[in-house]
Write a protein that holds these residues in place. Sequence first.
Motif, PDB file in Angstrom:
ATOM      1  N   ARG A  77      47.145 -24.187  10.705  1.00  0.00           N
ATOM      2  CA  ARG A  77      46.675 -25.391  11.505  1.00  0.00           C
ATOM      3  C   ARG A  77      45.655 -25.469  12.298  1.00  0.00           C
ATOM      4  O   ARG A  77      44.644 -26.249  12.539  1.00  0.00           O
ATOM      5  CB  ARG A  77      47.873 -26.282  12.045  1.00  0.00           C
ATOM      6  N   ALA A  78      45.551 -24.292  13.362  1.00  0.00           N
ATOM      7  CA  ALA A  78      44.733 -24.108  14.375  1.00  0.00           C
ATOM      8  C   ALA A  78      43.285 -24.067  13.640  1.00  0.00           C
ATOM      9  O   ALA A  78      42.395 -24.422  14.051  1.00  0.00           O
ATOM     10  CB  ALA A  78      44.968 -22.968  15.022  1.00  0.00           C
ATOM     11  N   PHE A  79      43.186 -23.013  12.362  1.00  0.00           N
ATOM     12  CA  PHE A  79      42.107 -23.123  11.869  1.00  0.00           C
ATOM     13  C   PHE A  79      41.418 -24.093  11.275  1.00  0.00           C
ATOM     14  O   PHE A  79      40.157 -24.602  11.386  1.00  0.00           O
ATOM     15  CB  PHE A  79      42.053 -22.030  10.832  1.00  0.00           C
ATOM     16  N   LEU A  80      42.367 -25.104  10.738  1.00  0.00           N
ATOM     17  CA  LEU A  80      41.884 -26.431  10.236  1.00  0.00           C
ATOM     18  C   LEU A  80      41.297 -27.368  11.343  1.00  0.00           C
ATOM     19  O   LEU A  80      40.427 -27.769  11.136  1.00  0.00           O
ATOM     20  CB  LEU A  80      43.288 -27.046   9.415  1.00  0.00           C
ATOM     21  N   ASN A  81      42.062 -27.287  12.527  1.00  0.00           N
ATOM     22  CA  ASN A  81      41.715 -28.093  13.611  1.00  0.00           C
ATOM     23  C   ASN A  81      40.143 -27.603  13.860  1.00  0.00           C
ATOM     24  O   ASN A  81      39.383 -28.409  14.305  1.00  0.00           O
ATOM     25  CB  ASN A  81      42.381 -28.020  14.632  1.00  0.00           C
ATOM     26  N   ALA A  91      49.012 -19.999  27.800  1.00  0.00           N
ATOM     27  CA  ALA A  91      50.451 -20.468  27.271  1.00  0.00           C
ATOM     28  C   ALA A  91      50.482 -20.946  25.786  1.00  0.00           C
ATOM     29  O   ALA A  91      51.423 -20.775  25.403  1.00  0.00           O
ATOM     30  CB  ALA A  91      50.476 -21.691  28.235  1.00  0.00           C
ATOM     31  N   ASP A  92      49.490 -21.788  25.541  1.00  0.00           N
ATOM     32  CA  ASP A  92      49.569 -22.061  23.861  1.00  0.00           C
ATOM     33  C   ASP A  92      49.353 -20.745  23.084  1.00  0.00           C
ATOM     34  O   ASP A  92      49.878 -20.990  21.864  1.00  0.00           O
ATOM     35  CB  ASP A  92      48.611 -23.249  23.421  1.00  0.00           C
ATOM     36  N   THR A  93      48.603 -20.269  23.554  1.00  0.00           N
ATOM     37  CA  THR A  93      48.215 -18.632  22.722  1.00  0.00           C
ATOM     38  C   THR A  93      49.465 -18.125  22.521  1.00  0.00           C
ATOM     39  O   THR A  93      49.818 -17.513  21.191  1.00  0.00           O
ATOM     40  CB  THR A  93      47.320 -17.898  23.233  1.00  0.00           C
ATOM     41  N   VAL A  94      50.454 -18.099  23.352  1.00  0.00           N
ATOM     42  CA  VAL A  94      51.794 -17.512  23.309  1.00  0.00           C
ATOM     43  C   VAL A  94      52.750 -18.447  22.565  1.00  0.00           C
ATOM     44  O   VAL A  94      53.471 -18.102  21.419  1.00  0.00           O
ATOM     45  CB  VAL A  94      52.302 -17.180  24.582  1.00  0.00           C
ATOM     46  N   LYS A  95      52.886 -19.829  22.889  1.00  0.00           N
ATOM     47  CA  LYS A  95      53.826 -20.571  22.477  1.00  0.00           C
ATOM     48  C   LYS A  95      53.667 -21.065  21.101  1.00  0.00           C
ATOM     49  O   LYS A  95      54.617 -20.914  20.262  1.00  0.00           O
ATOM     50  CB  LYS A  95      53.640 -22.076  23.462  1.00  0.00           C
ATOM     51  N   VAL A  96      52.195 -21.300  20.547  1.00  0.00           N
ATOM     52  CA  VAL A  96      52.163 -21.669  19.313  1.00  0.00           C
ATOM     53  C   VAL A  96      52.348 -20.680  18.296  1.00  0.00           C
ATOM     54  O   VAL A  96      52.767 -21.063  17.240  1.00  0.00           O
ATOM     55  CB  VAL A  96      50.636 -22.317  19.183  1.00  0.00           C
ATOM     56  N   GLY A 111      45.848  -9.510  14.377  1.00  0.00           N
ATOM     57  CA  GLY A 111      46.157 -10.878  13.663  1.00  0.00           C
ATOM     58  C   GLY A 111      46.733 -12.065  14.677  1.00  0.00           C
ATOM     59  O   GLY A 111      46.722 -13.281  13.991  1.00  0.00           O
ATOM     60  N   ARG A 112      46.561 -11.832  16.011  1.00  0.00           N
ATOM     61  CA  ARG A 112      46.830 -12.828  16.767  1.00  0.00           C
ATOM     62  C   ARG A 112      45.542 -13.870  16.790  1.00  0.00           C
ATOM     63  O   ARG A 112      44.442 -13.273  16.614  1.00  0.00           O
ATOM     64  CB  ARG A 112      47.423 -12.340  18.192  1.00  0.00           C
ATOM     65  N   LEU A 113      45.640 -14.977  17.359  1.00  0.00           N
ATOM     66  CA  LEU A 113      44.591 -15.849  17.556  1.00  0.00           C
ATOM     67  C   LEU A 113      44.632 -16.150  19.108  1.00  0.00           C
ATOM     68  O   LEU A 113      45.483 -16.475  19.890  1.00  0.00           O
ATOM     69  CB  LEU A 113      44.811 -17.041  16.766  1.00  0.00           C
ATOM     70  N   LEU A 114      43.248 -16.436  19.695  1.00  0.00           N
ATOM     71  CA  LEU A 114      43.354 -16.940  20.927  1.00  0.00           C
ATOM     72  C   LEU A 114      42.820 -18.386  20.990  1.00  0.00           C
ATOM     73  O   LEU A 114      41.819 -18.648  20.641  1.00  0.00           O
ATOM     74  CB  LEU A 114      42.063 -16.146  21.823  1.00  0.00           C
ATOM     75  N   LEU A 115      43.678 -19.074  21.535  1.00  0.00           N
ATOM     76  CA  LEU A 115      43.904 -20.656  21.264  1.00  0.00           C
ATOM     77  C   LEU A 115      43.314 -21.472  22.491  1.00  0.00           C
ATOM     78  O   LEU A 115      43.435 -20.917  23.744  1.00  0.00           O
ATOM     79  CB  LEU A 115      44.951 -21.195  20.686  1.00  0.00           C
ATOM     80  N   ASP A 147      42.867 -25.051  24.750  1.00  0.00           N
ATOM     81  CA  ASP A 147      43.869 -26.245  25.002  1.00  0.00           C
ATOM     82  C   ASP A 147      43.853 -27.327  23.976  1.00  0.00           C
ATOM     83  O   ASP A 147      44.405 -28.414  24.356  1.00  0.00           O
ATOM     84  CB  ASP A 147      43.716 -26.729  26.433  1.00  0.00           C
ATOM     85  N   GLN A 148      42.907 -27.506  23.117  1.00  0.00           N
ATOM     86  CA  GLN A 148      42.590 -28.406  22.163  1.00  0.00           C
ATOM     87  C   GLN A 148      43.339 -27.945  20.706  1.00  0.00           C
ATOM     88  O   GLN A 148      43.218 -28.890  19.881  1.00  0.00           O
ATOM     89  CB  GLN A 148      41.099 -28.756  21.838  1.00  0.00           C
ATOM     90  N   GLY A 149      43.861 -26.998  20.676  1.00  0.00           N
ATOM     91  CA  GLY A 149      44.612 -26.444  19.404  1.00  0.00           C
ATOM     92  C   GLY A 149      43.795 -25.887  18.566  1.00  0.00           C
ATOM     93  O   GLY A 149      44.107 -26.023  17.247  1.00  0.00           O
ATOM     94  N   ARG A 150      42.547 -25.557  19.110  1.00  0.00           N
ATOM     95  CA  ARG A 150      41.457 -24.889  18.263  1.00  0.00           C
ATOM     96  C   ARG A 150      41.581 -23.201  18.474  1.00  0.00           C
ATOM     97  O   ARG A 150      41.818 -22.984  19.550  1.00  0.00           O
ATOM     98  CB  ARG A 150      40.357 -25.402  18.284  1.00  0.00           C
ATOM     99  N   VAL A 151      41.045 -22.667  17.530  1.00  0.00           N
ATOM    100  CA  VAL A 151      40.773 -20.995  17.572  1.00  0.00           C
ATOM    101  C   VAL A 151      39.559 -20.701  18.310  1.00  0.00           C
ATOM    102  O   VAL A 151      38.327 -20.999  17.780  1.00  0.00           O
ATOM    103  CB  VAL A 151      40.849 -20.228  16.434  1.00  0.00           C
ATOM    104  N   LEU A 152      39.389 -20.097  19.356  1.00  0.00           N
ATOM    105  CA  LEU A 152      38.331 -19.457  19.904  1.00  0.00           C
ATOM    106  C   LEU A 152      37.896 -18.062  19.680  1.00  0.00           C
ATOM    107  O   LEU A 152      36.440 -17.872  19.405  1.00  0.00           O
ATOM    108  CB  LEU A 152      38.516 -19.739  21.638  1.00  0.00           C
ATOM    109  N   ALA A 153      38.930 -17.469  19.355  1.00  0.00           N
ATOM    110  CA  ALA A 153      38.726 -15.975  18.772  1.00  0.00           C
ATOM    111  C   ALA A 153      39.837 -15.643  18.023  1.00  0.00           C
ATOM    112  O   ALA A 153      41.008 -15.918  18.361  1.00  0.00           O
ATOM    113  CB  ALA A 153      38.229 -15.235  19.938  1.00  0.00           C
ATOM    114  N   SER A 154      39.809 -14.558  17.403  1.00  0.00           N
ATOM    115  CA  SER A 154      40.994 -13.946  16.549  1.00  0.00           C
ATOM    116  C   SER A 154      40.874 -12.457  16.748  1.00  0.00           C
ATOM    117  O   SER A 154      39.835 -11.939  16.931  1.00  0.00           O
ATOM    118  CB  SER A 154      40.818 -14.274  15.301  1.00  0.00           C
ATOM    119  N   VAL A 155      41.950 -11.770  16.815  1.00  0.00           N
ATOM    120  CA  VAL A 155      42.027 -10.429  17.054  1.00  0.00           C
ATOM    121  C   VAL A 155      42.320  -9.849  15.531  1.00  0.00           C
ATOM    122  O   VAL A 155      42.948  -9.953  14.814  1.00  0.00           O
ATOM    123  CB  VAL A 155      43.324 -10.011  17.699  1.00  0.00           C
TER     124      VAL A 155
END
Length: 274
Positions: free
Chosen positions: A259-263, A92-97, A106-110, A112-120
């Motif tokens: 912001r997700a990468f900074l987090n 849900a956050d991956t889509v919403k954010v 270029g999409r990020l897989l986020l 629930d803590q607002g951080r990036v787990l993986a990137s495409v």
Amino acid sequence: MATATTHGARDHARAQEGARAEAMPVVPASAWPAPPCEAGHLVWAETVAGGNYTHRVLARGTELRLTDPHGDACAHLLLYAADRPWERLNVADTVKVQWNAYLGEGRLLLSDQGRVLASVVADTSGRHDALCGTSTLARNTRRYGDGTPQSPSPAGRELFKLAAAKNGLQPRDLPPSLSFFRGVEVREDGALDFTGSAGPGGSVTLRAEQDVTVLVVNVPHPADPRPDYVCTPLEVLAWRAAATRPGDPLWEATPEGRRAFLNTAEFLAARGRA
């Protein structure tokens, strides 16, 4: 070769050393016949049969490539922070954010803590889904007559339970998953259109931005309209690379992504992992 005795069974088992099947892990991964890139060293090489699953813990910066060689694989994916499984993929956050329900380069897989787990980082398929999740026992039992893991038509959630258990996780730890190589689009009236596969050979490459536990299940998409349980092998390759850094186009692509990468960077720095 007789296997009625312990010695016969042992000799038969030992005779299988070096044998290859279409779907199996390759150990060591470096023995895979075609490394994906000269710069990286393979750490995971496996072909996952239709109706089966796999899992692995990958270090930060590892790149993971999923490939649909025959055009009928469907890779359902879950991600967890490797040493903190309570931080996990949040679809849900991956889509919403990111203001976008469609996965791709270029999409990020986020989490629930607002951080990036993986990137495409690469995508040649373009047929993915962040809306439907995977199949369930009840759904597969209604549709195919059975959905248990040992049946000819195992459900995705049942296989995720097995993969999760091998990483110390329980069924309650399974959130909604992402699906690769089977597309779904939302019509103007809100209904979903199943767009299917892009054909054989499509691939998607993810980069781990933290140490992650990866669970992958290869089963038909729940919206696949075909009456039969159709799912062909999935190729999984991973190799050492480097995590995304400030200044990388992916890092700077959007304010939300930055912001997700900074987090993520702040969290890792506090743990001495920057």
